[in-house]
Design an enzyme around this catalytic site. Structure first.
Site, mmCIF file in Angstrom:
data_model
loop_
_atom_site.group_PDB
_atom_site.id
_atom_site.type_symbol
_atom_site.label_atom_id
_atom_site.label_comp_id
_atom_site.label_asym_id
_atom_site.label_seq_id
_atom_site.Cartn_x
_atom_site.Cartn_y
_atom_site.Cartn_z
ATOM 1 N N TRP A 103 2.261 -1.275 -4.611
ATOM 2 C CA TRP A 103 3.534 -1.689 -5.213
ATOM 3 C C TRP A 103 3.712 -1.562 -6.692
ATOM 4 C CZ3 TRP A 103 7.136 -1.037 -1.770
ATOM 5 C CH2 TRP A 103 6.674 -1.584 -0.319
ATOM 6 N N ASP A 173 7.027 -8.755 -10.590
ATOM 7 C CA ASP A 173 7.373 -8.537 -9.167
ATOM 8 C C ASP A 173 6.747 -9.563 -8.383
ATOM 9 O OD1 ASP A 173 7.676 -7.594 -6.570
ATOM 10 O OD2 ASP A 173 6.835 -5.706 -6.666
ATOM 11 N N LYS A 197 10.079 -11.959 2.222
ATOM 12 C CA LYS A 197 8.686 -12.339 2.489
ATOM 13 C C LYS A 197 8.883 -13.999 2.451
ATOM 14 C CE LYS A 197 6.977 -8.069 1.508
ATOM 15 N NZ LYS A 197 7.142 -7.139 0.709
#
Ligand SMILES: *Cc1c(COP(=O)(O)O)cnc(C)c1O
Length: 362
Positions: A103, A173, A197
């Site tokens: 990511w 993030d 999530k």
């Protein structure tokens, strides 16, 4: 009573059962409106109440004052990868990034499409087994910001504390570990994450941005790509992902009802101990893939002695009612995702299954 499995999916992932029940209860007639939240105007008093309450709960749980704007956007964390450099990497400045996995790498790629980036530190050469040490993070003094990924969903590592970097805004993030533990959220200028999530359903992206950083947005970007548009209009410039925001509100109320982040952290600590406990007890069978001091509480990666055994493990687990345990296609193996809504009972049951599996198969 509906049939429910133990859902270890990495994302979208399990939601608290109480939240789903509440959604079901209110689905056809939200608070006497005779409509679902899906059917009401985002300009209605009912939605305004939902929007304001979700903003307030986010600030409350994260310990933030009203200098922080809470935004509900679309496009996922992946859109933020571009929106960040688009807004803040200008006037000759570039963002600095710590590369700790897939990511982070994707965030860097977007920055590079939009003028470039500085690499502040990386664990790529070591298969992303760890989070770089604070002393190894090199941020040029003129960097536009420093970007980190607090939890690396695919590789299973997690920052254990906020890096003490001064002089540049810190951006994170937090898609896969937001609100999973007590954290110094107020040290960040921008925190973002896809909701799917730890926060709610897919389709909503949370962004929390400090007013000082907001002032640095570049002029001239398309309206929807300018953070100021959404901050000014409290995420109501255009139609927000309203049903998703409503579910986030219920999830935040659930977190608060558990006793807030301190209580959630306690349960999350106990959950990961169950699984890492087996990795430490049987290191030749349950092989951890990351350094101990970088272990993620949210996503635990492990390998078994052979790929055949891994396949059998995933198949047997599924038959027993544990789903979503296959590692990401880029790394293989097993991944146990233990987001907030996974119960301690679920983690204990899985640990019991793992003990038994080892006994029978080694
Ligand atoms: C899942 C995830 C993403 C991608 O989120 P989308 O909402 O699918 O764009 C980004 N970063 C991290 C850390 C993730 O876990």
């Amino acid at each position: 009573m509906a049939h429910r499995v133990y859902n270890f999916n990495p994302g979208p992932s399990t939601l608290p059962l109480d939240v789903l029940k509440k959604v079901q209860e209110e689905l056809l007639d939200y608070k006497g409106t005779g409509m679902s939240v899906m059917e009401i105007s985002h300009r209605s008093a009912e939605y305004e109440e939902i929007n304001n309450a979700t903003i307030a709960l986010t600030r409350e749980l994260m310990g933030l004052d009203d200098k922080f704007h809470v935004l509900f956007l679309t496009g996922g964390a992946s859109t933020q990868f571009a929106m960040i450099p688009l807004n803040f990497a200008h006037s000759g400045k570039k963002g600095a990034y710590v590369d700790t996995g897939s990511w982070s790498d994707k965030a860097i790629k977007e920055a590079n499409l939009l003028g470039g980036s500085h690499l502040a530190a990386s664990s790529k050469a070591d298969q992303y087994r760890y989070i770089p040490k604070e002393s190894d993070i090199k941020v040029p003094p003129d960097a536009a910001y420093l970007h980190i990924t607090t939890n690396n969903t695919i590789f299973g590592t997690q920052w254990q504390s906020t890096p003490r970097i001064t002089g540049v805004p810190l951006i994170a993030d937090m898609s896969s570990d937001i609100l999973s533990r007590r954290w110094d959220f107020a040290k960040y200028s921008l925190i973002y994450g896809g909701a799917q999530k730890n926060l709610g359903p897919s389709g909503v992206t949370l962004a929390v941005i400090h007013d000082d950083l907001l002032k640095k947005c570049k002029d001239g970007n398309p309206t929807m790509w300018d953070y100021r548009t959404h901050a000014k209009e409290k995420s109501l410039y255009n139609t927000p992902p309203s049903f998703g925001v409503y579910i986030i509100k219920l999830v935040l109320e659930w977190v608060k009802g558990q006793g807030g982040l301190e209580a959630v952290e306690k349960v999350n600590r106990a959950k990961q101990e169950k699984i890492y406990g087996l990795i430490d007890k049987y290191p030749d069978f349950f092989k951890g893939t990351v350094d101990k001091n970088s272990r993620s509480w949210m996503n635990i990666n492990l390998r078994l002695p052979s790929e055949d055994l891994e396949k059998k493990f995933i198949g047997d687990a599924k038959k027993t009612g544990f789903i979503g345990l296959k590692g990401h296609r880029s790394v293989g193996g097993i991944r146990v995702s233990l987001y907030n809504a996974m119960t301690l009972e679920g983690a204990e049951k899985l640990a019991g299954f793992m003990e038994e599996f080892r006994k029978v198969n080694s």
